[in-house]
Write a protein that holds these residues in place. Structure first.
Motif, PDB file in Angstrom:
ATOM      1  N   ALA A  55       0.861  -1.186   0.000  1.00 41.93           N
ATOM      2  CA  ALA A  55       0.000   0.000   0.000  1.00 41.93           C
ATOM      3  C   ALA A  55       0.898   1.238   0.000  1.00 41.93           C
ATOM      4  CB  ALA A  55      -0.926  -0.002   1.208  1.00 41.93           C
ATOM      5  N   LYS A  57       0.566   4.300   0.064  1.00 40.70           N
ATOM      6  CA  LYS A  57       0.337   5.455   0.941  1.00 40.70           C
ATOM      7  C   LYS A  57       1.068   5.338   2.278  1.00 40.70           C
ATOM      8  CE  LYS A  57      -4.068   4.300   3.293  1.00 40.70           C
ATOM      9  NZ  LYS A  57      -4.410   2.944   2.808  1.00 40.70           N
ATOM     10  N   HIS A 187     -12.708  -6.635  -4.168  1.00 42.70           N
ATOM     11  CA  HIS A 187     -11.753  -6.056  -3.229  1.00 42.70           C
ATOM     12  C   HIS A 187     -12.487  -5.695  -1.943  1.00 42.70           C
ATOM     13  CE1 HIS A 187      -9.513  -2.731  -1.396  1.00 42.70           C
ATOM     14  NE2 HIS A 187      -8.445  -3.188  -2.006  1.00 42.70           N
ATOM     15  N   SER A 192      -7.544  -1.878  10.108  1.00 46.95           N
ATOM     16  CA  SER A 192      -6.257  -2.277  10.659  1.00 46.95           C
ATOM     17  C   SER A 192      -6.350  -2.948  12.022  1.00 46.95           C
ATOM     18  CB  SER A 192      -5.349  -1.050  10.753  1.00 46.95           C
ATOM     19  OG  SER A 192      -5.256  -0.450   9.491  1.00 46.95           O
ATOM     20  N   GLY A 222      -7.215  -6.662   0.710  1.00 49.98           N
ATOM     21  CA  GLY A 222      -6.784  -5.395   1.297  1.00 49.98           C
ATOM     22  C   GLY A 222      -5.668  -5.541   2.313  1.00 49.98           C
ATOM     23  N   GLY A 223      -5.533  -4.523   3.137  1.00 49.54           N
ATOM     24  CA  GLY A 223      -4.449  -4.506   4.123  1.00 49.54           C
ATOM     25  C   GLY A 223      -4.997  -4.564   5.525  1.00 49.54           C
ATOM     26  N   GLY A 224      -4.298  -3.924   6.442  1.00 48.02           N
ATOM     27  CA  GLY A 224      -4.807  -3.868   7.802  1.00 48.02           C
ATOM     28  C   GLY A 224      -4.204  -4.894   8.740  1.00 48.02           C
ATOM     29  N   TYR A 225      -3.019  -5.399   8.419  1.00 52.89           N
ATOM     30  CA  TYR A 225      -2.376  -6.375   9.292  1.00 52.89           C
ATOM     31  C   TYR A 225      -1.537  -5.605  10.302  1.00 52.89           C
ATOM     32  CZ  TYR A 225      -4.005  -8.724   5.224  1.00 52.89           C
ATOM     33  OH  TYR A 225      -4.829  -9.117   4.204  1.00 52.89           O
ATOM     34  N   GLU A 265      -2.911  -6.479   0.584  1.00 52.60           N
ATOM     35  CA  GLU A 265      -2.323  -5.148   0.389  1.00 52.60           C
ATOM     36  C   GLU A 265      -1.786  -4.578   1.695  1.00 52.60           C
ATOM     37  OE1 GLU A 265      -5.323  -3.643  -3.163  1.00 52.60           O
ATOM     38  OE2 GLU A 265      -5.733  -3.068  -1.094  1.00 52.60           O
ATOM     39  N   PRO A 266      -0.748  -5.184   2.243  1.00 55.10           N
ATOM     40  CA  PRO A 266      -0.240  -4.659   3.505  1.00 55.10           C
ATOM     41  C   PRO A 266       0.520  -3.350   3.319  1.00 55.10           C
ATOM     42  CG  PRO A 266       0.969  -6.643   2.829  1.00 55.10           C
ATOM     43  CD  PRO A 266       0.003  -6.331   1.737  1.00 55.10           C
ATOM     44  N   THR A 268       1.152  -1.058   6.637  1.00 54.30           N
ATOM     45  CA  THR A 268       1.744  -1.102   7.976  1.00 54.30           C
ATOM     46  C   THR A 268       2.683  -2.287   8.183  1.00 54.30           C
ATOM     47  OG1 THR A 268      -0.218  -0.028   8.857  1.00 54.30           O
ATOM     48  CG2 THR A 268       1.146  -1.244  10.427  1.00 54.30           C
ATOM     49  N   TYR A 380       3.073   5.602   7.571  1.00 54.37           N
ATOM     50  CA  TYR A 380       2.218   6.767   7.859  1.00 54.37           C
ATOM     51  C   TYR A 380       2.923   7.796   8.720  1.00 54.37           C
ATOM     52  CZ  TYR A 380      -1.020   3.299   6.118  1.00 54.37           C
ATOM     53  OH  TYR A 380      -1.621   2.352   5.345  1.00 54.37           O
TER      54      TYR A 380
HETATM   55  C1  PLP Z   1      -4.538   1.891   3.486  1.00 56.23           C
HETATM   56  C2  PLP Z   1      -4.863   0.748   2.626  1.00 56.23           C
HETATM   57  C3  PLP Z   1      -4.118  -0.443   2.739  1.00 56.23           C
HETATM   58  C4  PLP Z   1      -3.034  -0.635   3.769  1.00 56.23           C
HETATM   59  O1  PLP Z   1      -3.508  -0.610   5.088  1.00 56.23           O
HETATM   60  P1  PLP Z   1      -2.503  -0.994   6.288  1.00 56.23           P
HETATM   61  O2  PLP Z   1      -3.358  -0.861   7.497  1.00 56.23           O
HETATM   62  O3  PLP Z   1      -1.396  -0.021   6.253  1.00 56.23           O
HETATM   63  O4  PLP Z   1      -2.041  -2.373   6.044  1.00 56.23           O
HETATM   64  C5  PLP Z   1      -4.421  -1.451   1.863  1.00 56.23           C
HETATM   65  N1  PLP Z   1      -5.405  -1.341   0.930  1.00 56.23           N
HETATM   66  C6  PLP Z   1      -6.146  -0.212   0.811  1.00 56.23           C
HETATM   67  C7  PLP Z   1      -7.191  -0.137  -0.228  1.00 56.23           C
HETATM   68  C8  PLP Z   1      -5.897   0.860   1.649  1.00 56.23           C
HETATM   69  O5  PLP Z   1      -6.642   1.959   1.530  1.00 56.23           O
END
Ligand code: PLP
Length: 424
Positions: A55, A57, A187, A192, A222-225, A265-266, A268, A380
């Motif tokens: 990810a 960002k 998707h 997180s 997605g992400g959020g690990y 999509e990690p 963090t 971040y």
């Molecule tokens: C922010 C985001 C991520 C990454 O999230 P983390 O908590 O940093 O892993 C992955 N996919 C999408 C679509 C996002 O907006």
């Protein structure tokens, strides 16, 4: 909160060398940790193929993107600007997937170049369909379930604007039909948190969406690990979190013959603990008997906004700027740690989840000039700062390479660069 001795990849001597060479504040990334994190993500449980997307960002600096590219990662972009930045860094467009809250008016060049697109609202499907009738796309659904450490990182459920609400699947189908679009990818990105039970429920509800759309061959989760930055926080066990999802994908294949490819999509997880901020104690003040002792750093919300925004906790290490082996042991003091901005919200040692509540960290008496390392600052931080507030220049970034060299990967901003777009 008491303090561990030394930051894992910036021990005192490294801190002194870095400060001498590059000044402070600087961001420092550790190549070895970045490589290890990438390897862990690439080992995420999967049945019929896995793509790991970083990810962007979380940390968009070109050197980080290029390293991950060389390790076989693909990329998730949150805006067309991130797409362009990644392409500028040399990332192949077909490795970039765009899921954005704001679809720009112009995106034909990037789509034609081969980026993948996940529509995140019904209007985005419509606009994409009008411009690219007959094309293939992904759709981001809000599965109705969220997971996050706090309201600001929870991006699923009825209180979240991200993605198309799962009950609107009929409207999605109608738009696909109208523009002859093929939905090839579903998707979901729910936030997180670190609760595997929530991941499991989200996986099951995502697979329910897959069943409704027969052309879907990829599930992007997605992400959020989450990772632990300080003691008491929990790092997501990727193997544990991925196993039930893999099993559900295998079961779907046995039942329907559909072998879903899987993507994560990690952000963090890949970078958070691979980055730190090296800063200096530039003042120490107190508010008298019964008052507080304050450490003022030469950084703050201009480099690390997460404490002010979320009440995020970061490990903080003070490294004496000179070796004080001959001095008697210093007494331990509880300090409030603040940043350099004229802003009471520029508080680094806040209470967990409470950005405005003062908390203290204990250190042997600190002196002006001591070096300080703020850990867990790879995600971040550089990417999400109160840039140029109080006109502080954007900090430099350095990579500690696997051959123990320091490589400057972003220069400190100059005054000319801060004001370059002004017209007077
Ligand atoms: C922010 C985001 C991520 C990454 O999230 P983390 O908590 O940093 O892993 C992955 N996919 C999408 C679509 C996002 O907006």
């Amino acid at each position: 909160m008491t303090t561990p001795d030394s930051h894992p990849f910036i021990p005192a001597e490294t801190a002194r060398n870095l400060a001498k060479k590059f000044g402070t504040p600087i961001y420092v990334y550790d190549e070895k940790t970045l490589r290890n994190n990438a390897a862990e993500c690439l080992a995420f449980p999967s049945a019929f193929g896995l793509t790991v997307r970083f990810a962007i960002k979380a940390c968009p600096t070109a050197a980080v993107l290029k390293l991950f590219d060389s390790l076989g990662l693909h990329f998730d972009a949150s805006s067309i600007h991130e797409v362009r930045r990644a392409m500028h860094a040399g990332i192949a467009p077909e490795k970039i997937s765009l899921s954005t809250q704001e679809l720009p008016r112009e995106f034909a060049d990037e789509i034609s170049a081969g980026i993948k697109f996940n529509a995140c609202s019904l209007d985005q499907i419509e606009r994409f369909g009008k411009e690219f009738p007959g094309a293939r796309l992904g759709v981001r659904f809000n599965p109705g379930i969220g997971s996050g450490a706090n309201g600001k990182t929870n991006v699923g459920g009825p209180d979240s604007s991200f993605g198309i609400w799962h009950e609107h699947a009929g409207a999605v189908r109608e738009l696909l039909r109208r523009y002859g679009l093929t939905l090839e990818r579903i998707h979901t990105h729910i936030g997180s948190g670190s609760d595997p039970a929530v991941w499991q429920r989200a996986a099951i509800s995502s697979l329910a969406m897959v069943r409704v759309f027969p052309d879907v061959d990829t599930l992007d989760f997605g992400g959020g690990y989450k990772v632990a930055r300080v003691a008491g926080e929990k790092t997501t066990d990727l193997q544990k979190c991925g196993a039930p999802i893999r099993d559900a994908i295998v079961a779907l294949a046995q039942e329907t013959g559909r072998k879903l490819k899987f993507e994560i999509e990690p952000g963090t997880y890949l970078v958070a603990n691979a980055g730190a901020i090296l800063t200096r104690v530039q003042d120490v003040v107190d508010t008298g008997v019964g008052g507080r002792n304050f450490i003022k750093l030469d950084t703050g919300m201009t480099e690390i906004l997460r404490p002010s925004l979320y009440g995020a906790q970061h490990p903080i290490f003070i490294e004496p700027s000179l070796i004080r082996s001959n001095t008697p042991p210093r007494k331990v003091v509880d300090y409030v740690i603040v940043g350099h901005c004229c802003e009471s919200g520029d508080l680094v040692s806040c209470a967990p989840g409470a950005p405005e509540t003062l908390a203290t960290r204990a250190f042997p008496q600190v002196e002006i000039g001591d070096l300080c390392v703020i850990g867990g600052a790879g995600a971040y931080c550089s990417a999400m700062s109160a840039k140029n507030y109080n006109s502080f220049p954007e900090a430099a970034e350095v990579m500690l390479t696997t051959d123990s060299a320091f490589r400057l990967i972003r220069r400190r901003q100059t005054l000319d660069q801060i004001i370059q777009n002004e017209i007077s």
